[in-house]
Design a protein around this motif. Structure first.
Motif, short mmCIF file in Angstrom:
data_model
loop_
_atom_site.label_atom_id
_atom_site.label_comp_id
_atom_site.label_asym_id
_atom_site.label_seq_id
_atom_site.Cartn_x
_atom_site.Cartn_y
_atom_site.Cartn_z
N ALA A 1 0.69 -1.17 0.13
CA ALA A 1 -0.04 -0.16 -0.16
C ALA A 1 0.95 1.26 0.18
O ALA A 1 1.98 1.10 0.70
N LYS B 1 -3.40 3.62 -0.59
CA LYS B 1 -4.19 2.98 -1.67
C LYS B 1 -3.31 1.38 -1.87
O LYS B 1 -2.11 1.53 -1.92
N ARG C 1 -9.00 -4.51 -0.12
CA ARG C 1 -8.88 -3.18 -0.14
C ARG C 1 -9.91 -2.41 0.83
O ARG C 1 -9.32 -1.51 1.58
N THR D 1 -8.15 0.06 3.82
CA THR D 1 -8.58 1.23 3.94
C THR D 1 -9.24 1.53 5.40
O THR D 1 -8.93 2.50 6.09
N GLN E 1 -1.13 3.53 5.42
CA GLN E 1 -0.77 4.41 4.21
C GLN E 1 0.36 3.81 3.56
O GLN E 1 0.04 3.75 2.20
N GLU F 1 7.35 6.00 -3.62
CA GLU F 1 6.24 5.01 -4.05
C GLU F 1 7.13 3.95 -5.00
O GLU F 1 7.98 4.15 -6.00
#
Length: 425
Positions: free
Chosen positions: A188, A192, A237, A241, A246, A301
């Motif tokens: 993640a 996301k 997912r 969430t 994060q 990322e």
């Protein structure tokens, strides 16, 4: 550690005594290893940094792959003023009662639970399920986990904990879900899910431990088994969430309920899974979870390029009888066997094997298998375990000294260990 070297990151590794003494810890040039008495204790970690003269060093982030230190890493990061997982989020990934309550509130299908505040005192604990799993509130690897089907079972577990003088006494009673046990390894970033890959145990971990059956698992193929991903996707997912992860990797366990096919969330950790998970995910999906964990930790990322291996990729645990390990096939000998891509041994010769394993991580070693199909995978798991067992030499704990001498002579007849008397000549 390999990812640190690849990305020019100089790691400072806080290492507990067990890992430090294992001989398996390696850091790249420029890295530092500091032995810490207890890496789950923030005071120990801070004191170790101070003693090493690193208290004023400007770190990028703090990250852990050790389940029991997730919250410690969060608090340590706050103390040092650097990037880390949020302490509140870390708690949701550690305390299973908080985790399941959070997910139930978010509408994620999740097992029902009852908190056992003190396992030493269970007379007022409601037994709401016909069959339940009793587990530590913040455990890992199926350690200290058992099945409870009656009040007598619960009281027996309480007495056993008292006799063992257990210090961890807050437990959870979780509704038992009959069905297949799956896992999702994922990444993640920015809240996301960038990637997740599914896997399935040959049989649920708890069933394997209860029946003392060796554990094996394989990765599910998103091309050949798309229905599995369609069913699990919304649960994975929604859970990430709701739990608030994060940036980082995760290891999630879930059940595919027998009869209904419904996916029910079991638990999730903010770290990658064990049992060659790193190697399996890399071999099956071309995703390096170690590198992803590092990059997420420092705020970069990960560039994930999924390439699905069409072959079956899985893992088989290796086990042995109780006693002292004398010898076993080398990793090179194991890799030379058909369908074996990688082998890792967890205990050296001379190690004493217990009469039973009590956690999913209690293995002598593990094999990474790549086969053409599922049937081949299942047959090779058995064949390789049999091959290994024939070559594994363990001195059983009940052998007499004479029987141990005989075992040694049988194994190495060219080396005579003389035990006869001096005759004066």
């Amino acid at each position: 550690m390999r990812a640190c070297q690849r990305h020019d990151v100089e790691p400072v590794l806080l290492c507990n005594s067990g890992a430090y003494d294992s001989g398996r810890v390696q850091v790249p040039p420029g890295g530092t290893v500091i032995r810490v008495d207890e890496v789950t204790n923030v005071e120990d970690c801070l004191a170790a940094l101070h003693r090493a003269g690193l208290a004023d060093r400007e770190f990028l982030a703090v990250q852990t792959t050790w389940e029991y230190a997730v919250t410690t890493a969060a608090v340590l990061g706050r103390a040092l003023g650097i990037r880390t997982i949020d302490p509140g989020t870390a708690l949701y990934f550690r305390d299973k009662s908080l985790q399941k309550a959070r997910l139930a509130e978010a509408g994620v299908p999740v097992t029902r639970t009852v908190v056992v505040e003190d396992l030493f005192n269970v007379q007022d604990v409601p037994l709401e399920f016909e069959r339940a799993v009793l587990k530590p509130i913040a455990g890992g690897g199926t350690t200290s986990t058992s099945v409870v089907t009656s009040r007598a079972d619960l009281e027996a577990a309480s007495r056993a904990a008292r006799l063992a003088k257990e210090t961890s006494r807050t437990f959870l009673l979780e509704e038992y879900v009959e069905g297949d046990e799956w896992m999702a390894e994922g990444v993640a970033f920015g809240g996301k899910v960038l990637f997740f890959g599914l896997g399935a145990y040959t049989q649920p971990c708890l069933d394997a431990i209860t029946g003392q059956e060796p554990i094996s698992l394989r990765r599910l193929d998103p091309v050949q088994e798309p229905e599995a991903y369609e069913a699990a996707d919304p649960v994975v997912r929604a859970a990430i969430t709701a739990l608030g992860l994060q940036d980082g990797v995760f290891h999630m366990e879930m059940f595919r309920e027998k009869g209904t096919g419904r996916i029910v969330f079991s638990e999730c950790a903010a770290r990658r899974g064990g049992a060659l998970t790193q190697e399996q995910v890399l071999a099956k999906f071309n995703v390096d979870l170690g590198e992803a964990a590092l990059l997420c930790a420092i705020g970069r990322e990960p560039e994930i390029e999924v390439k699905v291996n069409p072959n079956v990729v899985g893992c088989a645990g290796l086990f042995g009888p109780p006693g002292t390990v004398i010898s076993y096939p080398t990793a090179d000998e194991l890799i030379a066997q058909p369908d074996v891509s990688f082998a890792q041994m967890y205990v050296p010769p001379g190690h004493t094997l217990a009469d039973k394993f009590s956690a999913s991580a209690d293995m002598l070693g593990a094999l990474l298998l790549v086969t053409d199909d599922v049937e081949r995978f299942q047959s090779r798991v058995k064949e390789l375990r049999d091959w290994f067992a024939e070559r594994l030499v363990v001195a059983e704990p009940w052998l007499t000294s004479g029987e141990r001498w005989a075992l040694q002579r049988t194994r190495t007849p060219e080396r005579e260990y003389r035990d006869w008397l001096y005759d004066g000549e």
